[in-house]
Design a protein around this motif. Sequence first.
Motif, PDB file in Angstrom:
ATOM      1  N   TYR A  10       0.834  -1.204   0.000  1.00 29.04           N
ATOM      2  CA  TYR A  10       0.000   0.000   0.000  1.00 29.04           C
ATOM      3  C   TYR A  10       0.869   1.254   0.000  1.00 29.04           C
ATOM      4  O   TYR A  10       0.594   2.204  -0.733  1.00 29.04           O
ATOM      5  N   THR A  11       1.914   1.273   0.816  1.00 29.09           N
ATOM      6  CA  THR A  11       2.808   2.433   0.856  1.00 29.09           C
ATOM      7  C   THR A  11       3.440   2.654  -0.511  1.00 29.09           C
ATOM      8  O   THR A  11       3.551   3.791  -0.989  1.00 29.09           O
ATOM      9  N   ARG A  12       3.862   1.562  -1.118  1.00 25.84           N
ATOM     10  CA  ARG A  12       4.478   1.678  -2.451  1.00 25.84           C
ATOM     11  C   ARG A  12       3.489   2.271  -3.456  1.00 25.84           C
ATOM     12  O   ARG A  12       3.823   3.172  -4.208  1.00 25.84           O
ATOM     13  N   ASP A  13       2.249   1.765  -3.431  1.00 28.99           N
ATOM     14  CA  ASP A  13       1.231   2.275  -4.363  1.00 28.99           C
ATOM     15  C   ASP A  13       0.959   3.754  -4.110  1.00 28.99           C
ATOM     16  O   ASP A  13       0.821   4.546  -5.036  1.00 28.99           O
ATOM     17  N   LEU A  14       0.874   4.086  -2.827  1.00 34.22           N
ATOM     18  CA  LEU A  14       0.581   5.465  -2.456  1.00 34.22           C
ATOM     19  C   LEU A  14       1.676   6.391  -2.983  1.00 34.22           C
ATOM     20  O   LEU A  14       1.403   7.439  -3.578  1.00 34.22           O
ATOM     21  N   LEU A  15       2.922   5.994  -2.794  1.00 31.60           N
ATOM     22  CA  LEU A  15       4.039   6.824  -3.245  1.00 31.60           C
ATOM     23  C   LEU A  15       4.075   6.897  -4.766  1.00 31.60           C
ATOM     24  O   LEU A  15       4.404   7.937  -5.340  1.00 31.60           O
ATOM     25  N   ALA A  16       3.710   5.789  -5.411  1.00 32.13           N
ATOM     26  CA  ALA A  16       3.737   5.786  -6.873  1.00 32.13           C
ATOM     27  C   ALA A  16       2.677   6.715  -7.448  1.00 32.13           C
ATOM     28  O   ALA A  16       2.848   7.276  -8.536  1.00 32.13           O
ATOM     29  N   ALA A  17       1.579   6.872  -6.696  1.00 32.81           N
ATOM     30  CA  ALA A  17       0.479   7.688  -7.213  1.00 32.81           C
ATOM     31  C   ALA A  17       0.736   9.180  -7.045  1.00 32.81           C
ATOM     32  O   ALA A  17       0.058  10.007  -7.657  1.00 32.81           O
ATOM     33  N   VAL A  18       1.709   9.540  -6.203  1.00 31.58           N
ATOM     34  CA  VAL A  18       1.951  10.963  -5.944  1.00 31.58           C
ATOM     35  C   VAL A  18       2.493  11.634  -7.210  1.00 31.58           C
ATOM     36  O   VAL A  18       3.466  11.162  -7.784  1.00 31.58           O
ATOM     37  N   PRO A  19       1.829  12.694  -7.673  1.00 36.47           N
ATOM     38  CA  PRO A  19       2.365  13.371  -8.852  1.00 36.47           C
ATOM     39  C   PRO A  19       3.687  14.058  -8.517  1.00 36.47           C
ATOM     40  O   PRO A  19       3.835  14.667  -7.474  1.00 36.47           O
ATOM     41  N   ARG A  20       4.653  13.901  -9.382  1.00 41.25           N
ATOM     42  CA  ARG A  20       5.973  14.492  -9.141  1.00 41.25           C
ATOM     43  C   ARG A  20       6.333  15.487 -10.217  1.00 41.25           C
ATOM     44  O   ARG A  20       5.926  15.360 -11.364  1.00 41.25           O
ATOM     45  N   MET A  21       7.118  16.455  -9.833  1.00 40.94           N
ATOM     46  CA  MET A  21       7.555  17.459 -10.791  1.00 40.94           C
ATOM     47  C   MET A  21       8.813  16.944 -11.480  1.00 40.94           C
ATOM     48  O   MET A  21       9.678  16.353 -10.845  1.00 40.94           O
ATOM     49  N   GLY A  22       8.925  17.195 -12.780  1.00 38.07           N
ATOM     50  CA  GLY A  22      10.096  16.686 -13.498  1.00 38.07           C
ATOM     51  C   GLY A  22      10.736  17.710 -14.402  1.00 38.07           C
ATOM     52  O   GLY A  22      11.257  17.366 -15.452  1.00 38.07           O
ATOM     53  N   ASN A  23      10.682  18.978 -14.049  1.00 36.42           N
ATOM     54  CA  ASN A  23      11.328  20.047 -14.815  1.00 36.42           C
ATOM     55  C   ASN A  23      10.910  20.079 -16.279  1.00 36.42           C
ATOM     56  O   ASN A  23      11.673  20.465 -17.157  1.00 36.42           O
ATOM     57  N   GLY A  24       9.713  19.644 -16.565  1.00 35.12           N
ATOM     58  CA  GLY A  24       9.197  19.764 -17.917  1.00 35.12           C
ATOM     59  C   GLY A  24       9.816  18.812 -18.911  1.00 35.12           C
ATOM     60  O   GLY A  24       9.781  19.053 -20.106  1.00 35.12           O
TER      61      GLY A  24
ATOM     62  N   GLU B 184       1.868  19.694 -14.292  1.00 33.82           N
ATOM     63  CA  GLU B 184       2.999  19.248 -15.093  1.00 33.82           C
ATOM     64  C   GLU B 184       2.742  17.876 -15.679  1.00 33.82           C
ATOM     65  O   GLU B 184       3.209  17.544 -16.762  1.00 33.82           O
ATOM     66  N   ASN B 185       1.968  17.082 -14.957  1.00 30.72           N
ATOM     67  CA  ASN B 185       1.715  15.734 -15.442  1.00 30.72           C
ATOM     68  C   ASN B 185       0.662  15.656 -16.533  1.00 30.72           C
ATOM     69  O   ASN B 185       0.663  14.740 -17.323  1.00 30.72           O
ATOM     70  N   ILE B 186      -0.244  16.641 -16.596  1.00 35.29           N
ATOM     71  CA  ILE B 186      -1.350  16.487 -17.549  1.00 35.29           C
ATOM     72  C   ILE B 186      -1.330  17.510 -18.678  1.00 35.29           C
ATOM     73  O   ILE B 186      -1.832  17.254 -19.769  1.00 35.29           O
ATOM     74  N   ALA B 187      -0.705  18.678 -18.469  1.00 37.67           N
ATOM     75  CA  ALA B 187      -0.889  19.778 -19.415  1.00 37.67           C
ATOM     76  C   ALA B 187      -0.010  19.661 -20.652  1.00 37.67           C
ATOM     77  O   ALA B 187       1.060  19.068 -20.606  1.00 37.67           O
ATOM     78  N   ASP B 188      -0.501  20.232 -21.768  1.00 40.42           N
ATOM     79  CA  ASP B 188       0.336  20.418 -22.942  1.00 40.42           C
ATOM     80  C   ASP B 188       0.899  21.841 -22.929  1.00 40.42           C
ATOM     81  O   ASP B 188       2.064  22.054 -23.178  1.00 40.42           O
ATOM     82  N   ARG B 189       0.006  22.805 -22.648  1.00 39.67           N
ATOM     83  CA  ARG B 189       0.489  24.181 -22.510  1.00 39.67           C
ATOM     84  C   ARG B 189      -0.044  24.738 -21.199  1.00 39.67           C
ATOM     85  O   ARG B 189      -1.060  24.288 -20.667  1.00 39.67           O
TER      86      ARG B 189
ATOM     87  N   PRO C 103       5.765  21.006  -2.207  1.00 42.37           N
ATOM     88  CA  PRO C 103       6.530  20.070  -1.377  1.00 42.37           C
ATOM     89  C   PRO C 103       6.967  18.876  -2.216  1.00 42.37           C
ATOM     90  O   PRO C 103       6.187  18.334  -2.998  1.00 42.37           O
ATOM     91  N   VAL C 104       8.224  18.477  -2.057  1.00 49.20           N
ATOM     92  CA  VAL C 104       8.772  17.389  -2.863  1.00 49.20           C
ATOM     93  C   VAL C 104       8.702  16.090  -2.066  1.00 49.20           C
ATOM     94  O   VAL C 104       9.192  16.033  -0.944  1.00 49.20           O
ATOM     95  N   PRO C 105       8.086  15.060  -2.635  1.00 47.85           N
ATOM     96  CA  PRO C 105       7.948  13.802  -1.882  1.00 47.85           C
ATOM     97  C   PRO C 105       9.263  13.023  -1.849  1.00 47.85           C
ATOM     98  O   PRO C 105       9.346  11.909  -2.340  1.00 47.85           O
ATOM     99  N   ASP C 106      10.276  13.636  -1.284  1.00 51.89           N
ATOM    100  CA  ASP C 106      11.575  12.987  -1.186  1.00 51.89           C
ATOM    101  C   ASP C 106      12.312  13.606  -0.007  1.00 51.89           C
ATOM    102  O   ASP C 106      12.717  14.765  -0.067  1.00 51.89           O
TER     103      ASP C 106
END
Lengths: 306, 586
Positions: B255-269, B498-503, B538-541
């Motif tokens: 469950y923890t792994r799934d939860l962390l995997a679902a967190v949207p992360r920023m990736g500098n575009g 960042e995860n969903i947008a095109d512009r 906030p960065v999940p790391d």
Amino acid sequence: MPAYVLRRLLVSALILLGVSLITFFLLYVLPADPVRQIAGRSATTATVESIRRELGLDQPFLIQYGHYLAGLLQGDLGRSYLQKTEVATLIASRLPATLLLMVGAIFCELALGLSMGIAAALLRGRVADQALMMASFVTVSAPQFVVGLLMLYVFAVKLGWFPIGGYGTFLHLVLPALTLGILGSGWYSRMMRSSMIDVLRADYIRTARAKGLGRARVVLRHALPNAILPVIAMIGIDIGIFMGGIVVVESVFGWPGIGQLAWQAIQRVDIPIIMGVTLVSAIAIVLGNLLADLVAPFIDPRIRLK
Amino acid sequence: MGATKAPVLSVQGLTVSVRAEGVERPLVEGLSFTLGRGETLAIAGESGSGKSITALAIMGLLPPPAVRASAGRVLLGDTDLLALPESRLRAIRGDRVAMIFQEPMTSLNPVMSIGAQLAEALRTHQPLSRGEARARALAALQSVRISQPERRLSQYPHELSGGMRQRVMIAMALALKPDVLIADEPTTALDVTVQREVLDLLRDLQRETGTAIILITHDMGVVAEMADRVVVMREGRVVEDGPVAQIFTAPQADYTRDLLAAVPRMGNGAPRPGDPALDAAAPVARLRDLAVRFDIHGGMLGRITHRVHAVEHVSFDIRRGETFALVGESGCGKSTIARALAGLVPHDGELEVAGQPLRGLNRAGRQAICRSVQMVFQDPMAALDPRMTVGDLVAEPLLIHGIGTPPERRARAADLFARVGLSADQLDRYPHEFSGGQRQRICIARALALNPGLIVCDESVSALDVSVQARVLDLLAALKREFGLSYLFISHDMAVVENIADRVAVMYLGQIVEMGSRAQIFGNPRHPYTRRLIAAVPVPDPAHVRSDPPRPSGEVPSPIHPVGTAPQRVKLLDIGAGHLVADDAA
């Protein structure tokens, strides 16, 4: 604030104009004939017609109303058809009694209604809550004259604690004020209960409890001022309902107020008195609402009068 | 950090049960943890995990009589809080254990001044005179770095922004230097830059006072930044607990792994696979110099004295098949643009949908526009009439536009249901029988009913748990590919954008300050406000080291201007390849 009050008063003047027009019209189309009342059953047609002319009641509606309005603007409420006295004098002599009764009744109404409502909210779902709400239901649905006569019978006739009727001392005031108060308290207790239950669920009540405050302080200092806001608006509206009740209660208790005056005038189709009492009641309602609106910002700083 | 110190609070086998219809059902079961002095323990989990109930149980604030702590102990030092009578618990509440809540907007009493509420908290537990209490209240406000603390004392909650109110709550909670502070989602309702400030403040105050914090949150980014140790909860039970680094780097439970995997992360575009090539020729919506202003009346005659300049000089196109994101903080005008697009507020400037200008349309024209623009809102429960079946709700747009016969409409609703991952045999149920994520799927199905070209998603995933959010975002992406939809995606959450947008267009005070492709905005943010928004996430790391951006000063200026004056126009310059930046920052 002064600008607000001024604007509200101007609007009130328009409301009163509307009230006067509608009441006058209703009395005009009413099948009851005031002239017959004045002249008596045995009067001849000629006498009736001459009285009608004398009072200007043979004129078309708009002219009659125009005359009345012209007098009204000069502060003249006209003369009673039967008592031959200035309506303004009649009302002025009876208004203090009615105002006294009104203050007493509103006090009883609030003291009973609010405490019942708060108690019911705090005891929500228990037997006491259900009993209080049952009681409020009874008071809401009981007719005024029944409650009035019951009070008279029990407390004046049987127990002899209070005078049977009349006006003059504090003891005279208790039963009529209590009658009106009991009847109104049902509305207030129900309203206060639901308002209080909503407020007790609010986040800031939880905050107050998390601070370590005692129950009494949470209820009185935090919940009550928030819960009472809708009730204050209600008091303004209530004066209108109250004016209706006062006609009956003043008659039952022989209280010499404008309600009794109105009752007699209605029976005799004494149009100037009916008009006068209606306008005075309308003024009371308008001012009561204004007062309620002016008080609200002192309790809730979010309310701004604009 | 503090795990080895003597525990200040220790929860042992806590079980909280609710009694409904004569049956006792546990909400929290067998929860145990210890909290050391000066330590921050995060209780993380999604809705229904029992994390807030745990907080209320510790405070002794469970709603009686239905909900009660039925087993276990909560030891504050040597005292079992669960065994204390209410009168003794009251002395501890607010003094040794204090709490702040999620909703700063509603957690302060609206009819009491800030000063009175602070002083009350102090005087409940300490014999202070009015003057002393006032001085202490002022000091408490100063310690939470609120602007003009003196003035705040006599103000009322409605005169303060959400961030300021949460500072007041923190000041109130920490004024008596409690041993334990329970913070229940303290920043969830706040804008991201305000969240940043409040988290920094909590950390600084903790350093000064040594108060131990139980931080309840659903946001793994906040957990990573704040916590020393983490308890992950699910459906009332502990799934996993351990030091923060271990939870993030070597989670033991699935469950923890799934939860962390679902967190949207920023990736500098960084580029994504399958970024569509966009057709700029025929936009589904075209905005030119769009302005939306609301009048404020005042004075004796109720004349217009001020205007709220909610949206000013906004120009952009939404191209076919693209997800155009509007980001910005509360009050920046992003939702107002959405409402203008749906024809719900009057606007100035040009606004075309599917090649049709929106202004001057008659009733029929407006209705036709509704077929090409549909909306999905933030709160799916509020957006669905509780007295209609979900089948009727999804078919209602067809009914309004007079499309099809009743059986056809029902078949279409069943179709749409299948398309959004629900089944046709659920059509006759009511909204309350569904979970939050399912309800949002129903809203999406309803939006699809008329085959619109453009769907406006106004914070559509903000109220959902991360795992649900991830699935709804996947659904939106799949529907876009299948139906060639365009989205106007409005959000305050930079990571989701960042995860969903095109512009992306970044809005501040009703105007766009930066606009460009996802890669341009996140890979090369140029405007200071854009940078601040990105830096505040906030960065999940837990290993992430934050380069502290300059702390912003004061509050966002007001968009209200007197009649005759207008906000200065922000000029956008193209710094290459369509990347537009306000010229003061270009």
